[in-house]
Design a protein around this motif. Structure first.
Motif, PDB file in Angstrom:
ATOM      1  N   ARG A 120      91.454  51.292 -27.089  1.00 12.37           N
ATOM      2  CA  ARG A 120      91.206  51.192 -25.642  1.00 12.37           C
ATOM      3  C   ARG A 120      91.106  49.720 -25.249  1.00 12.37           C
ATOM      4  O   ARG A 120      90.256  48.996 -25.753  1.00 12.37           O
ATOM      5  CB  ARG A 120      89.908  51.945 -25.316  1.00 12.37           C
ATOM      6  CG  ARG A 120      89.399  51.815 -23.877  1.00 12.37           C
ATOM      7  CD  ARG A 120      90.379  52.381 -22.875  1.00 12.37           C
ATOM      8  NE  ARG A 120      89.749  52.860 -21.655  1.00 12.37           N
ATOM      9  CZ  ARG A 120      89.441  52.100 -20.603  1.00 12.37           C
ATOM     10  NH1 ARG A 120      89.664  50.817 -20.614  1.00 12.37           N
ATOM     11  NH2 ARG A 120      88.899  52.655 -19.528  1.00 12.37           N
ATOM     12  N   MET A 121      91.998  49.293 -24.360  1.00 13.91           N
ATOM     13  CA  MET A 121      91.943  47.944 -23.826  1.00 13.91           C
ATOM     14  C   MET A 121      91.311  48.009 -22.440  1.00 13.91           C
ATOM     15  O   MET A 121      91.025  49.094 -21.927  1.00 13.91           O
ATOM     16  CB  MET A 121      93.350  47.337 -23.762  1.00 13.91           C
ATOM     17  CG  MET A 121      94.068  47.285 -25.108  1.00 13.91           C
ATOM     18  SD  MET A 121      93.168  46.370 -26.382  1.00 13.91           S
ATOM     19  CE  MET A 121      93.293  44.685 -25.745  1.00 13.91           C
ATOM     20  N   GLU A 122      91.120  46.866 -21.810  1.00 17.48           N
ATOM     21  CA  GLU A 122      90.444  46.901 -20.521  1.00 17.48           C
ATOM     22  C   GLU A 122      91.261  46.275 -19.394  1.00 17.48           C
ATOM     23  O   GLU A 122      91.395  46.830 -18.327  1.00 17.48           O
ATOM     24  CB  GLU A 122      89.087  46.221 -20.607  1.00 17.48           C
ATOM     25  CG  GLU A 122      88.263  46.296 -19.336  1.00 17.48           C
ATOM     26  CD  GLU A 122      88.088  47.711 -18.809  1.00 17.48           C
ATOM     27  OE1 GLU A 122      87.640  48.568 -19.583  1.00 17.48           O
ATOM     28  OE2 GLU A 122      88.406  47.966 -17.635  1.00 17.48           O
ATOM     29  N   GLY A 123      91.847  45.140 -19.644  1.00 16.21           N
ATOM     30  CA  GLY A 123      92.540  44.475 -18.543  1.00 16.21           C
ATOM     31  C   GLY A 123      93.758  43.737 -19.042  1.00 16.21           C
ATOM     32  O   GLY A 123      93.945  43.574 -20.249  1.00 16.21           O
ATOM     33  N   PRO A 124      94.593  43.279 -18.090  1.00 17.45           N
ATOM     34  CA  PRO A 124      95.847  42.630 -18.471  1.00 17.45           C
ATOM     35  C   PRO A 124      95.637  41.347 -19.265  1.00 17.45           C
ATOM     36  O   PRO A 124      96.540  40.911 -19.974  1.00 17.45           O
ATOM     37  CB  PRO A 124      96.518  42.333 -17.129  1.00 17.45           C
ATOM     38  CG  PRO A 124      95.488  42.549 -16.086  1.00 17.45           C
ATOM     39  CD  PRO A 124      94.415  43.402 -16.649  1.00 17.45           C
ATOM     40  N   ASP A 125      94.458  40.740 -19.156  1.00 18.41           N
ATOM     41  CA  ASP A 125      94.242  39.468 -19.864  1.00 18.41           C
ATOM     42  C   ASP A 125      93.731  39.655 -21.291  1.00 18.41           C
ATOM     43  O   ASP A 125      93.623  38.685 -22.041  1.00 18.41           O
ATOM     44  CB  ASP A 125      93.245  38.589 -19.087  1.00 18.41           C
ATOM     45  CG  ASP A 125      93.791  38.251 -17.712  1.00 18.41           C
ATOM     46  OD1 ASP A 125      95.027  38.210 -17.582  1.00 18.41           O
ATOM     47  OD2 ASP A 125      92.984  38.081 -16.785  1.00 18.41           O
ATOM     48  N   ASP A 126      93.380  40.896 -21.648  1.00 17.09           N
ATOM     49  CA  ASP A 126      92.911  41.141 -23.025  1.00 17.09           C
ATOM     50  C   ASP A 126      94.052  40.910 -24.009  1.00 17.09           C
ATOM     51  O   ASP A 126      95.142  41.458 -23.819  1.00 17.09           O
ATOM     52  CB  ASP A 126      92.518  42.619 -23.200  1.00 17.09           C
ATOM     53  CG  ASP A 126      91.098  42.869 -22.771  1.00 17.09           C
ATOM     54  OD1 ASP A 126      90.423  41.908 -22.405  1.00 17.09           O
ATOM     55  OD2 ASP A 126      90.699  44.043 -22.808  1.00 17.09           O
ATOM     56  N   THR A 159      99.060  47.271 -20.083  1.00 19.09           N
ATOM     57  CA  THR A 159     100.165  46.863 -19.209  1.00 19.09           C
ATOM     58  C   THR A 159     101.483  46.949 -20.002  1.00 19.09           C
ATOM     59  O   THR A 159     101.455  47.029 -21.244  1.00 19.09           O
ATOM     60  CB  THR A 159      99.969  45.402 -18.777  1.00 19.09           C
ATOM     61  OG1 THR A 159      99.990  44.598 -19.962  1.00 19.09           O
ATOM     62  CG2 THR A 159      98.658  45.202 -18.036  1.00 19.09           C
ATOM     63  N   PRO A 160     102.616  46.866 -19.306  1.00 22.08           N
ATOM     64  CA  PRO A 160     103.898  46.844 -20.029  1.00 22.08           C
ATOM     65  C   PRO A 160     103.960  45.692 -21.036  1.00 22.08           C
ATOM     66  O   PRO A 160     104.538  45.846 -22.117  1.00 22.08           O
ATOM     67  CB  PRO A 160     104.929  46.667 -18.906  1.00 22.08           C
ATOM     68  CG  PRO A 160     104.269  47.222 -17.685  1.00 22.08           C
ATOM     69  CD  PRO A 160     102.806  46.931 -17.831  1.00 22.08           C
ATOM     70  N   GLN A 161     103.354  44.557 -20.703  1.00 24.76           N
ATOM     71  CA  GLN A 161     103.399  43.405 -21.616  1.00 24.76           C
ATOM     72  C   GLN A 161     102.592  43.722 -22.881  1.00 24.76           C
ATOM     73  O   GLN A 161     103.019  43.435 -24.009  1.00 24.76           O
ATOM     74  CB  GLN A 161     102.818  42.150 -20.943  1.00 24.76           C
ATOM     75  CG  GLN A 161     103.657  41.596 -19.792  1.00 24.76           C
ATOM     76  CD  GLN A 161     103.620  42.476 -18.522  1.00 24.76           C
ATOM     77  OE1 GLN A 161     102.693  43.255 -18.300  1.00 24.76           O
ATOM     78  NE2 GLN A 161     104.662  42.351 -17.716  1.00 24.76           N
ATOM     79  N   GLN A 162     101.419  44.291 -22.699  1.00 27.76           N
ATOM     80  CA  GLN A 162     100.597  44.648 -23.869  1.00 27.76           C
ATOM     81  C   GLN A 162     101.295  45.713 -24.712  1.00 27.76           C
ATOM     82  O   GLN A 162     101.219  45.697 -25.946  1.00 27.76           O
ATOM     83  CB  GLN A 162      99.211  45.137 -23.411  1.00 27.76           C
ATOM     84  CG  GLN A 162      98.341  44.012 -22.858  1.00 27.76           C
ATOM     85  CD  GLN A 162      97.114  44.529 -22.117  1.00 27.76           C
ATOM     86  OE1 GLN A 162      97.166  45.566 -21.453  1.00 27.76           O
ATOM     87  NE2 GLN A 162      96.006  43.817 -22.230  1.00 27.76           N
ATOM     88  N   GLN A 179     101.685  54.024 -10.879  1.00 25.26           N
ATOM     89  CA  GLN A 179     102.103  52.672 -11.278  1.00 25.26           C
ATOM     90  C   GLN A 179     102.932  52.665 -12.552  1.00 25.26           C
ATOM     91  O   GLN A 179     103.678  51.738 -12.795  1.00 25.26           O
ATOM     92  CB  GLN A 179     100.876  51.774 -11.507  1.00 25.26           C
ATOM     93  CG  GLN A 179     100.344  51.125 -10.238  1.00 25.26           C
ATOM     94  CD  GLN A 179      99.379  52.034  -9.515  1.00 25.26           C
ATOM     95  OE1 GLN A 179      99.449  53.251  -9.666  1.00 25.26           O
ATOM     96  NE2 GLN A 179      98.497  51.467  -8.715  1.00 25.26           N
ATOM     97  N   ASP A 180     102.776  53.687 -13.388  1.00 21.18           N
ATOM     98  CA  ASP A 180     103.418  53.658 -14.708  1.00 21.18           C
ATOM     99  C   ASP A 180     104.769  54.364 -14.758  1.00 21.18           C
ATOM    100  O   ASP A 180     105.248  54.679 -15.854  1.00 21.18           O
ATOM    101  CB  ASP A 180     102.488  54.307 -15.746  1.00 21.18           C
ATOM    102  CG  ASP A 180     101.481  53.327 -16.296  1.00 21.18           C
ATOM    103  OD1 ASP A 180     101.553  52.128 -15.957  1.00 21.18           O
ATOM    104  OD2 ASP A 180     100.612  53.757 -17.079  1.00 21.18           O
ATOM    105  N   ASP A 181     105.393  54.606 -13.620  1.00 23.69           N
ATOM    106  CA  ASP A 181     106.650  55.371 -13.664  1.00 23.69           C
ATOM    107  C   ASP A 181     107.675  54.767 -14.628  1.00 23.69           C
ATOM    108  O   ASP A 181     108.258  55.481 -15.450  1.00 23.69           O
ATOM    109  CB  ASP A 181     107.248  55.498 -12.261  1.00 23.69           C
ATOM    110  CG  ASP A 181     106.707  56.729 -11.543  1.00 23.69           C
ATOM    111  OD1 ASP A 181     106.425  57.740 -12.225  1.00 23.69           O
ATOM    112  OD2 ASP A 181     106.550  56.684 -10.316  1.00 23.69           O
ATOM    113  N   ALA A 182     107.855  53.457 -14.550  1.00 25.98           N
ATOM    114  CA  ALA A 182     108.866  52.843 -15.424  1.00 25.98           C
ATOM    115  C   ALA A 182     108.440  52.935 -16.889  1.00 25.98           C
ATOM    116  O   ALA A 182     109.269  53.168 -17.783  1.00 25.98           O
ATOM    117  CB  ALA A 182     109.085  51.384 -15.024  1.00 25.98           C
ATOM    118  N   MET A 183     107.143  52.768 -17.138  1.00 26.10           N
ATOM    119  CA  MET A 183     106.659  52.834 -18.530  1.00 26.10           C
ATOM    120  C   MET A 183     106.868  54.236 -19.115  1.00 26.10           C
ATOM    121  O   MET A 183     107.246  54.394 -20.284  1.00 26.10           O
ATOM    122  CB  MET A 183     105.164  52.468 -18.592  1.00 26.10           C
ATOM    123  CG  MET A 183     104.645  52.345 -20.005  1.00 26.10           C
ATOM    124  SD  MET A 183     102.862  52.189 -20.111  1.00 26.10           S
ATOM    125  CE  MET A 183     102.592  50.593 -19.403  1.00 26.10           C
TER     126      MET A 183
END
Ligand SMILES: NC(=O)c1ccc[n+]([C@@H]2O[C@H](COP(=O)([O-])OP(=O)(O)OC[C@H]3O[C@@H](n4cnc5c(N)ncnc54)[C@H](OP(=O)(O)O)[C@@H]3O)[C@@H](O)[C@H]2O)c1
Length: 286
Positions: A133-139, A166-169, A192-196
């Motif tokens: 479990r992550m929390e935010g895009p900066d993790d 996020t997609p990057q993570q 928000q995750d349609d593309a993912m």
């Protein structure tokens, strides 16, 4: 014998041979108010778990965050020794303090202790699927992913999933270890995750939306209510059936503390839409 949850169809986690019905169950709602402390009705909580399995649920999502420890203890009490086909998926990377705050921690010692706690409470020697479990895009997901990979190689974890990413993570995690599932916030009105979802479908990786019914804020949508009334179904049933129709890699894990809602949710596995109903639901993005 075909059990009701099987009407949702089956999914095989990639590279695992682990097959589950696409209609699963999320255990978070079994803990007390605000997912903290013991259940409001312990007998009902145990009965929900038993009935879920008897109706064909073979994929239960849990975590030691819930309670904390409450849902894992209930799962053990209600279901051990576990049916051979039951896949328990847990998540690590956080904990609760005495006030019930949700806190994240990703250092190696903590992650290893969390896996051990899950093994002990569920009385398992290995957990088939564990979500980080992550929390935010900066993790930075790379260091904890390397720990997950190491625990997999040691045989403590069967397969790895990631959550709230996020997609990057996602990309960074996939470069470190094979993933079998992603668990993020997604539902009929939160997309928000349609593309993912489409990217994961191409890779055969499961997408397991949390808050499929809106979670702590029940989903409100006039358009959803309209389609539900036409189908003689509840809005919750239609919201679940839409997720199942959205993509074959979506596995649903609606949470409930009541058998009456559990039965209704599982019945959603058999609902089908006309093309017009599907088009109207598709256009409801909130
Ligand atoms: N990875 C993560 O960070 C994360 C975060 C949140 C959740 N999760 C997982 O995802 C699962 C699903 O999310 P969730 O449980 O938070 O939210 P949810 O499934 O969207 O909604 C649960 C809420 O809907 C109600 N409900 C369920 N079935 C219903 C029905 N047929 N009719 C009317 N109301 C109904 C429940 O109340 P009753 O109890 O009264 O039925 C509860 O208040 C969780 O159980 C948990 O396993 C993971």
């Amino acid at each position: 014998m075909t059990l009701p949850a099987a009407a949702a169809g089956r999914f095989t986690f990639p590279g695992t041979g682990i097959r589950v019905n696409r209609m699963g169950y999320g255990a978070m709602q079994l803990a007390g108010p605000h997912v903290f402390g013991p259940p409001k009705d312990r007998d009902e909580a145990l009965a929900v778990l038993k009935e879920a399995v008897s109706l064909g649920i073979d994929h239960i999502d849990t975590s030691d965050f819930y309670g904390p420890y409450v849902t894992n203890e209930l799962i053990h009490e209600a279901l051990a020794p576990y049916p051979g086909n039951l896949v328990l998926v847990t998540k690590i990377g956080g904990y609760r303090n005495d006030r019930g705050d949700w806190l994240l921690a990703h250092d190696e010692n903590f992650l290893r202790r969390s896996v051990q706690d899950n093994l002990d409470r569920l009385t398992l020697e290995r957990i088939e699927i564990v979500n980080l479990r992550m929390e935010g895009p900066d993790d930075d997901i790379a260091p904890p992913m390397r720990v997950m990979r190491a625990m997999q190689e040691e045989g403590l974890i069967g397969h790895i999933g990631i959550s709230t990413i996020t997609p990057q993570q996602l990309q960074i995690a996939r470069d470190i270890a094979p993933l079998v599932c992603v668990q993020n916030h997604y539902n009929l009105v939160h997309r928000q995750d349609d593309a993912m979802i489409d990217e994961l479908a191409d890779a055969g990786i499961a997408y397991v939306p949390y808050f499929p019914l809106g979670g702590f804020s029940p989903m409100q949508s006039a358009g959803l209510n309209e389609v539900a009334a036409e189908m003689n179904a509840s809005p919750q049933q239609v919201a679940l059936a839409w997720l199942l129709a959205r993509s074959p890699n979506i596995l649903v894990i609606p949470g409930t503390s009541r058998r009456s809602h559990l039965r209704q949710n599982i019945e959603a596995a058999a609902l089908g839409f006309t093309p017009d109903q599907r088009r109207r639901l598709d256009s409801l993005s909130g």
